[in-house]
Design a protein around this motif. Structure first.
Motif, PDB file in Angstrom:
ATOM      1  N   SER A  13       0.813  -1.217   0.000  1.00  0.00           N
ATOM      2  CA  SER A  13       0.000   0.000   0.000  1.00  0.00           C
ATOM      3  C   SER A  13       0.850   1.272   0.000  1.00  0.00           C
ATOM      4  O   SER A  13       0.401   2.319  -0.456  1.00  0.00           O
ATOM      5  CB  SER A  13      -0.965  -0.009   1.191  1.00  0.00           C
ATOM      6  N   TYR A  14       2.069   1.202   0.526  1.00  0.00           N
ATOM      7  CA  TYR A  14       2.937   2.387   0.538  1.00  0.00           C
ATOM      8  C   TYR A  14       3.785   2.507  -0.720  1.00  0.00           C
ATOM      9  O   TYR A  14       4.001   3.592  -1.234  1.00  0.00           O
ATOM     10  CB  TYR A  14       3.869   2.355   1.759  1.00  0.00           C
ATOM     11  N   SER A 140       2.537  10.707   7.399  1.00  0.00           N
ATOM     12  CA  SER A 140       2.153  10.015   6.165  1.00  0.00           C
ATOM     13  C   SER A 140       1.948   8.516   6.403  1.00  0.00           C
ATOM     14  O   SER A 140       1.259   7.862   5.651  1.00  0.00           O
ATOM     15  CB  SER A 140       3.213  10.226   5.086  1.00  0.00           C
ATOM     16  N   SER A 141       2.572   7.984   7.447  1.00  0.00           N
ATOM     17  CA  SER A 141       2.411   6.547   7.712  1.00  0.00           C
ATOM     18  C   SER A 141       2.190   6.296   9.201  1.00  0.00           C
ATOM     19  O   SER A 141       3.047   5.748   9.884  1.00  0.00           O
ATOM     20  CB  SER A 141       3.643   5.789   7.229  1.00  0.00           C
ATOM     21  N   PRO A 142       1.000   6.711   9.683  1.00  0.00           N
ATOM     22  CA  PRO A 142       0.715   6.560  11.111  1.00  0.00           C
ATOM     23  C   PRO A 142       0.684   5.091  11.532  1.00  0.00           C
ATOM     24  O   PRO A 142       1.036   4.754  12.660  1.00  0.00           O
ATOM     25  CB  PRO A 142      -0.658   7.209  11.266  1.00  0.00           C
ATOM     26  N   GLY A 143       0.254   4.203  10.624  1.00  0.00           N
ATOM     27  CA  GLY A 143       0.139   2.788  10.955  1.00  0.00           C
ATOM     28  C   GLY A 143       1.456   2.210  11.417  1.00  0.00           C
ATOM     29  O   GLY A 143       1.524   1.507  12.434  1.00  0.00           O
ATOM     30  N   ILE A 144       2.524   2.547  10.679  1.00  0.00           N
ATOM     31  CA  ILE A 144       3.823   1.975  11.013  1.00  0.00           C
ATOM     32  C   ILE A 144       4.309   2.484  12.369  1.00  0.00           C
ATOM     33  O   ILE A 144       4.917   1.743  13.138  1.00  0.00           O
ATOM     34  CB  ILE A 144       4.831   2.284   9.889  1.00  0.00           C
ATOM     35  N   VAL A 145       3.998   3.746  12.658  1.00  0.00           N
ATOM     36  CA  VAL A 145       4.361   4.303  13.964  1.00  0.00           C
ATOM     37  C   VAL A 145       3.634   3.548  15.083  1.00  0.00           C
ATOM     38  O   VAL A 145       4.242   3.168  16.093  1.00  0.00           O
ATOM     39  CB  VAL A 145       4.027   5.814  14.030  1.00  0.00           C
ATOM     40  N   LEU A 146       2.338   3.312  14.878  1.00  0.00           N
ATOM     41  CA  LEU A 146       1.567   2.570  15.889  1.00  0.00           C
ATOM     42  C   LEU A 146       2.141   1.172  16.101  1.00  0.00           C
ATOM     43  O   LEU A 146       2.288   0.707  17.235  1.00  0.00           O
ATOM     44  CB  LEU A 146       0.097   2.448  15.458  1.00  0.00           C
TER      45      LEU A 146
ATOM     46  N   ILE B  97      -3.666  -2.450  10.537  1.00  0.00           N
ATOM     47  CA  ILE B  97      -3.086  -1.196  11.020  1.00  0.00           C
ATOM     48  C   ILE B  97      -2.037  -0.693  10.033  1.00  0.00           C
ATOM     49  O   ILE B  97      -1.926   0.512   9.771  1.00  0.00           O
ATOM     50  CB  ILE B  97      -2.439  -1.387  12.412  1.00  0.00           C
ATOM     51  N   PHE B  98      -1.260  -1.625   9.493  1.00  0.00           N
ATOM     52  CA  PHE B  98      -0.165  -1.256   8.593  1.00  0.00           C
ATOM     53  C   PHE B  98      -0.656  -0.388   7.427  1.00  0.00           C
ATOM     54  O   PHE B  98      -0.018   0.586   7.060  1.00  0.00           O
ATOM     55  CB  PHE B  98       0.512  -2.520   8.059  1.00  0.00           C
ATOM     56  N   CYS B  99      -1.819  -0.761   6.874  1.00  0.00           N
ATOM     57  CA  CYS B  99      -2.334  -0.026   5.707  1.00  0.00           C
ATOM     58  C   CYS B  99      -3.536   0.828   6.068  1.00  0.00           C
ATOM     59  O   CYS B  99      -4.439   1.032   5.250  1.00  0.00           O
ATOM     60  CB  CYS B  99      -2.677  -0.988   4.580  1.00  0.00           C
ATOM     61  N   MET B 100      -3.571   1.341   7.282  1.00  0.00           N
ATOM     62  CA  MET B 100      -4.740   2.093   7.754  1.00  0.00           C
ATOM     63  C   MET B 100      -5.047   3.315   6.903  1.00  0.00           C
ATOM     64  O   MET B 100      -6.192   3.778   6.869  1.00  0.00           O
ATOM     65  CB  MET B 100      -4.573   2.491   9.217  1.00  0.00           C
ATOM     66  N   ASN B 101      -4.041   3.850   6.201  1.00  0.00           N
ATOM     67  CA  ASN B 101      -4.265   4.977   5.300  1.00  0.00           C
ATOM     68  C   ASN B 101      -5.312   4.682   4.229  1.00  0.00           C
ATOM     69  O   ASN B 101      -5.956   5.598   3.719  1.00  0.00           O
ATOM     70  CB  ASN B 101      -2.955   5.354   4.598  1.00  0.00           C
ATOM     71  N   GLU B 102      -5.449   3.391   3.891  1.00  0.00           N
ATOM     72  CA  GLU B 102      -6.331   2.999   2.781  1.00  0.00           C
ATOM     73  C   GLU B 102      -7.800   2.970   3.167  1.00  0.00           C
ATOM     74  O   GLU B 102      -8.663   2.834   2.306  1.00  0.00           O
ATOM     75  CB  GLU B 102      -5.936   1.623   2.242  1.00  0.00           C
ATOM     76  N   TRP B 161      -1.450  -0.381  24.913  1.00  0.00           N
ATOM     77  CA  TRP B 161      -1.101   0.078  23.571  1.00  0.00           C
ATOM     78  C   TRP B 161      -2.346   0.494  22.782  1.00  0.00           C
ATOM     79  O   TRP B 161      -2.369   1.559  22.157  1.00  0.00           O
ATOM     80  CB  TRP B 161      -0.354  -1.004  22.795  1.00  0.00           C
ATOM     81  N   TRP B 164      -3.748   3.700  24.002  1.00  0.00           N
ATOM     82  CA  TRP B 164      -2.859   4.795  23.584  1.00  0.00           C
ATOM     83  C   TRP B 164      -3.069   5.124  22.106  1.00  0.00           C
ATOM     84  O   TRP B 164      -3.186   6.292  21.726  1.00  0.00           O
ATOM     85  CB  TRP B 164      -1.403   4.398  23.856  1.00  0.00           C
TER      86      TRP B 164
END
Lengths: 173, 173
Positions: A13-14, A140-146, B97-102, B161, B164
């Motif tokens: 997706s990124y 731009s990539s909040p998911g990866i931070v979480l 979560i990884f692709c939550m932007n989508e 987590w 948070w």
DNA sequence: GATGTCTATGTAAAAATTGATATATAGAAA
DNA sequence: TTTCTATATATCAATTTTTACATAGACATC
């Protein structure tokens, strides 16, 4: 379509990636071997969720770089609207701790020490990754931070437990 | 012999159990269906690690109660002396979560809320189990005490987590 | 020059896991 | 009376996952 297939779409997706890269990227979330990934990528392409272009590399073997199609991105979106399956964890250490009475206490302590070491290595890795990532993008990539934060939480709590358990065992024996 | 087989021996180390009971007992450590367990029990008996007696119950169907043989107990002991395989976790939530932007932010929040609820239920269960156990034995089964504590650690950290993460998402959105 | 490692892709077979079907007893609920 | 749930065991089919086999380019080391 199974969970691993959606996982591969998620990884894409990124940015586009080769099957080899996808295999490494997906390990922390859904362990899988290349023998499982390559056939799934072929199927995802047959079904129109991804496409690929051949990239010639001067210093390395050629590779297929896969990317999401519009259909693939739509599939991700509808997948996100459905509830997630409960997580599945299988840990041989748990089974061994359960029957620790049957073995030499030294064996059990060694198992816990190995787990401590394992958690420490993971924490070092995720801390390094975490710092590397902080310099790049954030919003731009909040998911990866979480997910990064979660890994740190999780391995730290496992480490804390293993060290506490070792202290308990040494205190008694 | 595979890990699940050793796991069944491990569950039998404290007391004899039926296949049905074993299936329920082993779930937290190594999820498995009865369709996998019954054949393994038959094989463990063929190989001499366990034996069974038929127990007639007035209020319930008859059952086979399996117990460790000396050979089974020896197998457990030598298994404990070998290092444990690294734990394997597969969690669809991570992939989402990884692709939550989508997806729709509301969808992601719902996923996290469901995880919060899941962790709370597990914590309630383990706290109850923990208190029940404190009244019984303590020094006779140290393994179970260690595992109980670990489950509490683990689900608490996952809960922390998820809460948070929800705060982060709500703060931004 | 041989050997090993990392990159890169694929298939085939085996093993592990899940899902479905089957049977049966006992109790509770509708 | 029927239906549902929990207990209890077992097998078969399908899916998922792992292990092994197979090939190949580029680089480093011995």
């Amino acid at each position: 379509m199974n969970t691993l297939s959606y996982g591969l779409l998620s990884m894409l997706s990124y940015a586009p990636f080769s099957g080899y890269d996808l295999m490494q990227k997906i390990q922390p979330f859904w362990p899988a071997k290349h023998s499982q990934i390559y056939p799934l990528l072929a199927q995802l392409e047959r079904d129109g969720y991804i496409q690929h272009e051949l990239v010639v590399q001067p210093d390395k073997p050629d590779k297929k770089v896969h990317s999401l199609t519009d259909l693939g991105r739509e599939a991700l979106s509808q997948w996100l609207s459905q509830p997630a399956c409960p997580p599945v964890t299988r840990d041989e250490l748990s089974l061994k701790i359960f029957c620790m009475n049957e073995g030499d206490p030294v064996d059990i302590q060694r198992l816990l020490e190995q787990r401590v070491e394992y958690c420490r290595e993971k924490l070092v890795w995720f801390h390094a990754k975490s710092e590397l990532f902080a310099h790049k993008r954030m919003d731009s990539s909040p998911g990866i931070v979480l997910l990064m934060r979660r890994a740190l939480f999780s391995f730290q709590s496992e480490l804390d437990w293993a060290e506490w358990a070792l202290k308990e065992l040494r205190g008694e024996g």
